[in-house]
Write a protein that holds these residues in place. Structure first.
Motif: not given
Lengths: 403, 403
Positions: A209-219
């Motif tokens: 979930g953490i990796r996905q959030a970073i890729f999606e938000e680009n932040s």
């Protein structure tokens, strides 16, 4: 001195890991916590999000005293071999306990399940073979067979449809197989979304979930409350270097070229590539501009996402069946990092270790270690970002991290 | 019907090529000009600047009646094998003449040189072996030995230190070796910088010079006067597609990854990789962010730039020694394009051809052809630009060009 081991990926290290490491220490009354951690390719057949040294720092900052590397050949393997690598190394390092996370939080159902399956192993194996004939994957077949074997009062047994439980089961199996004195402990996992789990304002999310959030938000800002501050700082530092986070999507142009460059016969030589899937891999690679569209074409009832990703890992690193079969068991303990406490443990206990400890990669030419080093180079080449010449041979240039 | 053949790369087609094709037609009184053209990897071991279909269009627009492909295995080979491929195909297509460019512009010195070296072949081979012992490259050794053999009145012989002369020499050698009736003709090359060479306001530059100017200026406008308008339009169309021009510099990330991914033992299996240079290739690839810095580390007195680039071509395409040795001679005529005149020639003469003509790639599974098709896919994957999924398998999708 009580030593407790954990077998981990920390991809990246988050509050759930912090909870697990703290509880493991507490419940085993450990003086020292040893983490056997995957390098740059992981058990689900993926490149790691950030490199192993960044993840080592995160672990040392949050409770691990020693971080050693789970060799590539075990880190990228199915559950039983993954367990074999991890448990063998913890055993070689004289650990009293190993501790894994589970939904259960109770070791008894694991031990019951292990005993049951030991007793009925012949029946089990036949049932698995039958189930595979119907076209399902190995983990599914194991789980189906197992469910048929356990008595009606299934609360005394563990649910083996959950990946973490399967790993726990294999840890116990492996410890028994090598007649180790190491004792199993399990810590209940805190569910994703559980707030104030460790500290005020902190909460739990899975590493996925953490990796996905970073890729999606680009932040990385959105995930600050899901991990210890030191982990967050590790990610921040990585991002400041302008090096991309590791993912198959980033690696796709190189992976795609590598697949298409090989003949089907050559592809079939790479570890885990079986049963003619090489033709499908080739066709799908030609047709797919992105990794995700490639996977959608390749996955099926027979081939799980994870199994395919493991093949891809081996194709990417050029790791063959022949090479895989040449490795019988872990042959070294590769030290990635230590606290002062960890260093004391090493000084005191090293003489009792049953495998050599490698602090400097250059001091060994063990073939298994060469594969770890090779994987690092390819991982570094595939990350986009500034000139990567100085990122070649990092295993030789990076001494164990000390905090 | 008189047919004259040329063996070419057209990378890209320019005024020098136009002059050569026109003069060849004139001097041989040809009804038809056949060009045997390299595909996507060239004799100096480089990827082509634009694809083979674009170059075919250029050739058809400027005087060629038929364009057929020189198979990968010959197109990327040293002069003698390059000549073998080209001459065999022209012979198989019933050509009366083959015509090559030279500084001389006179065929007699070539024929004299060929006769001399035939007579003194044993001496020559021994001298070459001795010269190579001193650490120089094969072409240099041949030239040194040859210079010692020719009589004082050297004007009757050709200067074999010039690459174009070496090619011409090997064409003649090959035509004799296969007892072909094809006759050699040579056309004097117009020097670079020669203005009004073909048309008013036109001028001459080498293909190398033209490519360099485009890369340096990052524009094709500067080279408009160096090529026929149709060639320029071909480049313009390519540029509008937003696909990069082919070069090792563009291909470097993929080539570098491919080198580093292999073990030295694996690298040594690729065609032309000899004498332990695999270790140097690996080390230089790790240390080099760009292709040019890589080459500076690898080239030496022993290994010419061209010889190294040929190794790299084979590593890039995964073409092994074993594969190379399995190919004895050209086994097909791959039609890339034709004018109406060319089509008439095919209809009339096809029955006399000594090799099968392939108009649709799907109609054959010749292993040599598969290598051409494979090379196209890898070339297309390595070009940067828009989604390249539709550029996969282009050999199957592209019918012969008709103008």
């Amino acid at each position: 001195m009580i030593a407790t081991g954990v077998i981990v990926e920390y991809n990246p290290f988050h509050n759930g890991h912090l909870h697990h490491i703290r509880q493991s220490r507490k419940e085993t009354n450990a003086d020292i916590v040893i983490a056997v951690m995957s390098g740059h390719f992981l058990q689900r057949g993926e490149p790691s999000f950030v490199d192993k040294w960044t993840r080592t720092k995160m672990a040392l900052a949050s409770g691990a005293d020693l971080v050693v590397e789970l060799p590539y050949v075990y880190a990228t393997a199915q559950a039983s071999d993954f367990a074999k690598g991890g448990i063998s190394i913890l055993d070689a390092m004289c650990c009293d306990y190993f501790s894994f996370g589970s939904e259960e939080g109770n070791i008894t159902p694991f031990l019951n399940s292990y005993s049951l399956l030991q007793e009925q192993n012949d029946t089990l194996q036949q049932m698995i073979r039958d189930a595979i004939q119907t076209g399902i994957s190995y983990p599914q077949a194991l789980n189906t067979a197992y469910k048929q074997l356990i008595p009606t009062n299934e609360l005394s047994f563990v649910d083996l449809s959950k990946p973490n439980n399967i790993l726990g089961f294999h840890y116990i199996e492996e410890a028994n197989k090598i007649h180790s004195n190491i004792k199993a402990v399990t810590i209940q996992r805190i569910k994703a979304g559980y707030h104030d789990a460790i500290e005020a304002d902190s909460t739990i999310a899975s590493a996925t979930g953490i990796r996905q959030a970073i890729f999606e938000e680009n932040s990385i800002d959105a995930i600050v409350s899901y991990m210890p501050l030191d982990s967050f700082k590790g990610l921040e530092e990585w991002r400041k270097s302008n090096i991309s986070f590791g993912s198959w999507e980033t690696f796709w142009p190189l992976l795609r070229f590598t697949i298409i460059r090989h003949t089907p016969q050559e592809l079939a030589n790479f570890a885990e590539v079986t049963e003619g899937i090489e033709y499908l891999l080739l066709r799908a690679a030609r047709e797919s501009e992105s990794f995700v569209s490639f996977m959608q074409k390749v996955k099926s009832k027979r081939y799980t996402w994870t199994r395919i990703q493991r093949m891809l890992t081996h194709i990417f690193t050029g790791f063959t069946w022949e090479c895989l079969k040449s490795f019988k068991q872990p042959s070294y303990i590769r030290l990635l990092g230590m606290t002062r406490n960890g260093q004391n443990y090493l000084s005191t206990k090293k003489k009792d270790f049953t495998l050599p400890i490698i602090s400097r990669a250059a001091s060994s030419n063990d073939a298994m270690l060469m594969q770890d080093i090779h994987a690092t180079d390819l991982y570094m080449l595939a990350l986009s970002g500034p000139a990567n010449t100085k990122r070649m041979g990092l295993d030789y240039k990076t001494p164990p991290i000390r905090v």
